[in-house]
Structure formats: structure tokens, C-alpha cells
Scaffold this motif. Structure first.
Motif, PDB file in Angstrom:
ATOM      1  N   ILE A 174       0.826  -1.217   0.000  1.00  0.00           N
ATOM      2  CA  ILE A 174       0.000   0.000   0.000  1.00  0.00           C
ATOM      3  C   ILE A 174       0.858   1.264   0.000  1.00  0.00           C
ATOM      4  O   ILE A 174       0.589   2.192  -0.772  1.00  0.00           O
ATOM      5  N   PRO A 175       1.915   1.372   0.843  1.00  0.00           N
ATOM      6  CA  PRO A 175       2.776   2.565   0.761  1.00  0.00           C
ATOM      7  C   PRO A 175       3.421   2.760  -0.603  1.00  0.00           C
ATOM      8  O   PRO A 175       3.559   3.893  -1.075  1.00  0.00           O
ATOM      9  N   ILE A 176       3.833   1.656  -1.250  1.00  0.00           N
ATOM     10  CA  ILE A 176       4.443   1.779  -2.583  1.00  0.00           C
ATOM     11  C   ILE A 176       3.428   2.318  -3.584  1.00  0.00           C
ATOM     12  O   ILE A 176       3.729   3.224  -4.379  1.00  0.00           O
ATOM     13  N   ILE A 177       2.225   1.784  -3.548  1.00  0.00           N
ATOM     14  CA  ILE A 177       1.176   2.254  -4.462  1.00  0.00           C
ATOM     15  C   ILE A 177       0.838   3.714  -4.187  1.00  0.00           C
ATOM     16  O   ILE A 177       0.688   4.519  -5.116  1.00  0.00           O
ATOM     17  N   TYR A 178       0.752   4.079  -2.905  1.00  0.00           N
ATOM     18  CA  TYR A 178       0.415   5.466  -2.559  1.00  0.00           C
ATOM     19  C   TYR A 178       1.539   6.417  -2.947  1.00  0.00           C
ATOM     20  O   TYR A 178       1.297   7.537  -3.406  1.00  0.00           O
ATOM     21  N   THR A 179       2.779   5.975  -2.777  1.00  0.00           N
ATOM     22  CA  THR A 179       3.917   6.810  -3.190  1.00  0.00           C
ATOM     23  C   THR A 179       3.914   7.028  -4.695  1.00  0.00           C
ATOM     24  O   THR A 179       4.190   8.136  -5.180  1.00  0.00           O
ATOM     25  N   PHE A 180       3.623   5.978  -5.446  1.00  0.00           N
ATOM     26  CA  PHE A 180       3.515   6.115  -6.898  1.00  0.00           C
ATOM     27  C   PHE A 180       2.400   7.098  -7.265  1.00  0.00           C
ATOM     28  O   PHE A 180       2.555   7.921  -8.174  1.00  0.00           O
ATOM     29  N   TYR A 181       1.309   7.042  -6.549  1.00  0.00           N
ATOM     30  CA  TYR A 181       0.203   7.979  -6.777  1.00  0.00           C
ATOM     31  C   TYR A 181       0.636   9.416  -6.491  1.00  0.00           C
ATOM     32  O   TYR A 181       0.348  10.340  -7.267  1.00  0.00           O
ATOM     33  N   LEU A 182       1.365   9.621  -5.396  1.00  0.00           N
ATOM     34  CA  LEU A 182       1.805  10.971  -5.037  1.00  0.00           C
ATOM     35  C   LEU A 182       2.837  11.528  -6.010  1.00  0.00           C
ATOM     36  O   LEU A 182       3.030  12.738  -6.077  1.00  0.00           O
ATOM     37  N   SER A 183       3.529  10.639  -6.738  1.00  0.00           N
ATOM     38  CA  SER A 183       4.559  11.123  -7.663  1.00  0.00           C
ATOM     39  C   SER A 183       3.985  11.959  -8.799  1.00  0.00           C
ATOM     40  O   SER A 183       4.741  12.644  -9.487  1.00  0.00           O
ATOM     41  N   PHE A 184       2.696  11.909  -8.994  1.00  0.00           N
ATOM     42  CA  PHE A 184       2.061  12.708 -10.044  1.00  0.00           C
ATOM     43  C   PHE A 184       1.549  14.049  -9.509  1.00  0.00           C
ATOM     44  O   PHE A 184       0.852  14.773 -10.222  1.00  0.00           O
ATOM     45  N   PHE A 185       1.908  14.404  -8.267  1.00  0.00           N
ATOM     46  CA  PHE A 185       1.442  15.644  -7.663  1.00  0.00           C
ATOM     47  C   PHE A 185       2.622  16.467  -7.173  1.00  0.00           C
ATOM     48  O   PHE A 185       3.707  15.948  -6.893  1.00  0.00           O
ATOM     49  N   ASP A 186       2.395  17.774  -7.057  1.00  0.00           N
ATOM     50  CA  ASP A 186       3.334  18.691  -6.433  1.00  0.00           C
ATOM     51  C   ASP A 186       2.819  18.959  -5.029  1.00  0.00           C
ATOM     52  O   ASP A 186       1.854  19.705  -4.839  1.00  0.00           O
ATOM     53  N   TRP A 187       3.470  18.344  -4.037  1.00  0.00           N
ATOM     54  CA  TRP A 187       2.962  18.415  -2.657  1.00  0.00           C
ATOM     55  C   TRP A 187       4.124  18.366  -1.694  1.00  0.00           C
ATOM     56  O   TRP A 187       5.084  17.616  -1.885  1.00  0.00           O
ATOM     57  N   ASN A 188       4.051  19.193  -0.651  1.00  0.00           N
ATOM     58  CA  ASN A 188       5.123  19.253   0.348  1.00  0.00           C
ATOM     59  C   ASN A 188       4.838  18.406   1.576  1.00  0.00           C
ATOM     60  O   ASN A 188       5.508  18.557   2.604  1.00  0.00           O
ATOM     61  N   LEU A 189       3.843  17.529   1.512  1.00  0.00           N
ATOM     62  CA  LEU A 189       3.458  16.621   2.588  1.00  0.00           C
ATOM     63  C   LEU A 189       2.781  17.311   3.763  1.00  0.00           C
ATOM     64  O   LEU A 189       2.413  16.653   4.746  1.00  0.00           O
ATOM     65  N   ILE A 190       2.623  18.645   3.694  1.00  0.00           N
ATOM     66  CA  ILE A 190       1.996  19.399   4.775  1.00  0.00           C
ATOM     67  C   ILE A 190       0.742  20.122   4.300  1.00  0.00           C
ATOM     68  O   ILE A 190      -0.278  20.143   4.991  1.00  0.00           O
ATOM     69  N   ALA A 191       0.843  20.726   3.105  1.00  0.00           N
ATOM     70  CA  ALA A 191      -0.279  21.512   2.583  1.00  0.00           C
ATOM     71  C   ALA A 191      -1.518  20.635   2.426  1.00  0.00           C
ATOM     72  O   ALA A 191      -1.415  19.451   2.076  1.00  0.00           O
ATOM     73  N   PRO A 192      -2.704  21.202   2.665  1.00  0.00           N
ATOM     74  CA  PRO A 192      -3.933  20.397   2.553  1.00  0.00           C
ATOM     75  C   PRO A 192      -4.280  20.012   1.124  1.00  0.00           C
ATOM     76  O   PRO A 192      -5.006  19.040   0.899  1.00  0.00           O
ATOM     77  N   ASN A 193      -3.780  20.774   0.154  1.00  0.00           N
ATOM     78  CA  ASN A 193      -4.111  20.521  -1.246  1.00  0.00           C
ATOM     79  C   ASN A 193      -2.884  20.033  -2.008  1.00  0.00           C
ATOM     80  O   ASN A 193      -1.767  20.489  -1.768  1.00  0.00           O
ATOM     81  N   LYS A 194      -3.134  19.137  -2.932  1.00  0.00           N
ATOM     82  CA  LYS A 194      -2.075  18.611  -3.796  1.00  0.00           C
ATOM     83  C   LYS A 194      -2.359  19.059  -5.229  1.00  0.00           C
ATOM     84  O   LYS A 194      -3.482  18.942  -5.711  1.00  0.00           O
ATOM     85  N   ASN A 195      -1.314  19.573  -5.893  1.00  0.00           N
ATOM     86  CA  ASN A 195      -1.455  20.039  -7.279  1.00  0.00           C
ATOM     87  C   ASN A 195      -1.021  18.941  -8.235  1.00  0.00           C
ATOM     88  O   ASN A 195       0.126  18.478  -8.188  1.00  0.00           O
TER      89      ASN A 195
END
Length: 236
Positions: A29-50
């Protein structure tokens, strides 16, 4: 009989279920979620992901610093593979099938560095390879040569880091591979000798396949030993 088979399948499922759950929760699950996050610009803190699509991947392969990090890491892994797997395997084959005698002293000599801390090895190599006051520098000065400042040289620094790691784990890998080669049934080797099969074919067609499990285990050790130095290589 049918009930016993169902009971065995149920028990197998029950025994495997905890491992499957742990793998799912902490790895898959972490690997899949990390792959998903790779398509966003996010600092891991902000509520919104671009959503940026493949921009992160394009940046990795086009940025000069990232390319240097990737090349240093690739170069390090190749050198580590050669020094910590191929070379000890080659020497173990020579000792087992071409020398045959005095295997004990070879094991002791190669294994001695494994009992020392990697920190000790790093300090020792740093002293030997010191371009100003190291013993190697003194020897080179006698013949009119000098050692470059390898700490500021990316390629040479990677080679030195590989040598330090190799100095520590070479003997351990060598002993494992030599032990695996010694466990190969001797009657197979003797039968090949009677049939006058060349030694290189015996090694390629009999020895290497039968020693595959030990080789894969050592391969995994080499892969694990590469991780502590990756961050160092990123700064070279």
C-alpha cells in the motif's frame, strides 16, 4: 480426504494471513500510494495537492544534479557488484576447484577484515589515501608522482567508497560462496572428470546452477550493503 484438504487449505490461509496483512500495510500500500503521489506537487503538509502529471519524472531525468546523482549511484552499484560478488565468486571457484588444498587459511585471511567495524575501515583507508601525509602519498612521492585529492573527485571518491565497503564484506561473501561450492556433490564432479568434460563446462553447467541458492543469498547481501553509502554518493 476432501475434508482434510479443505482443513489444510484453511490452516495455510490462516498462517499466511498475518504476513500478507503486514506486507499490504507496510509495503504494498505505501508503494502504491507513493507512486500515486509522484504525479502531484505536494510538500506533505499543505492540505491541497497540485496534479502535475509526468513533470516530476521529467525533472528527475533533465535536472543536472539529479542526473549526476543517478549516474553516481549506478556507477557505485556496478562497482559494488563486481567487487563484492563477481570477484569473490571467481576466487572461491579457483580455491575450490583449482587449488583444492589449504582452504582454511584462505578463509581466515579473507574473513579477518569482516570482524572490524566499517568505521575502522573508513578511518584506515582515509589515512592510507590521504593525499598529503598518507603512507601511499609518501611512496608515490619517492617515484615522483602524487595522489589527487580524491575527496573532491566524484569518480575516484566512488571507487574509494566501494573499496572500503568491499574490504569489510569481501571475506564474508567469499566464505559463504566457498562453503556453497564445497557442498556440491563430489560424485557429480568426479563423473564429469571421468567423461573428460572440460573444467569450464563443469563449472558453467554443473557448479553454477547447483550453487544458485547461495549465490542469490550473497547477491541480496550485496544489495543491502549498497544502501548505507547512497547518501554519501549524492554529495559527490
Amino acid at each position: 480426504m476432501h475434508n482434510n484438504n479443505q482443513k489444510n487449505k484453511l490452516l495455510t490461509t490462516v498462517y499466511l494471513l498475518p504476513t500478507v496483512v503486514i506486507l499490504l500495510v507496510f509495503m504494498i500500500i505505501p508503494i502504491i500510494y507513493t507512486f500515486y503521489l509522484s504525479f502531484f506537487d505536494w510538500n506533505l503538509i499543505a492540505p491541497n495537492k497540485n496534479f502535475v502529471g509526468l513533470e516530476n519524472y521529467i525533472t528527475i531525468f533533465t535536472d543536472a544534479v539529479n542526473r549526476k546523482v543517478l549516474m553516481n549511484t549506478f556507477f557505485y552499484i556496478i562497482l559494488l557488484l563486481i567487487l563484492n560478488f563477481i570477484v569473490p565468486y571467481f576466487i572461491a571457484i579457483i580455491v575450490q576447484f583449482f587449488i583444492g588444498k589449504m582452504k582454511g587459511p584462505y578463509k581466515v585471511i579473507f574473513f579477518i577484515p569482516s570482524i572490524f567495524s566499517l568505521v575502522v575501515g573508513a578511518m584506515l583507508f582515509s589515512w592510507i589515501m590521504n593525499p598529503v601525509s598518507g603512507p601511499l602519498a609518501d611512496v608515490m612521492k619517492m617515484i615522483g608522482l602524487s595522489i589527487p585529492n580524491w575527496t573532491n573527485s566524484g569518480g575516484m571518491a566512488i571507487v574509494i567508497v566501494c573499496l572500503i565497503t568491499n574490504w569489510k564484506v569481501f571475506g564474508y561473501n567469499f566464505v559463504l560462496l566457498l562453503t556453497g561450492l564445497g557442498a556440491i556433490p563430489k560424485n557429480l564432479i568426479d563423473a564429469a572428470k571421468i567423461d573428460r568434460i572440460p573444467k569450464w563446462r563443469v563449472i558453467w553447467n554443473i557448479v553454477l546452477p547447483l550453487n544458485k541458492s547461495i549465490a542469490l543469498y550473497v547477491w541480496q547481501i550485496v544489495k543491502l550493503n549498497r544502501t548505507p553509502c547512497i547518501k554519501k554518493l549524492q554529495r559527490l
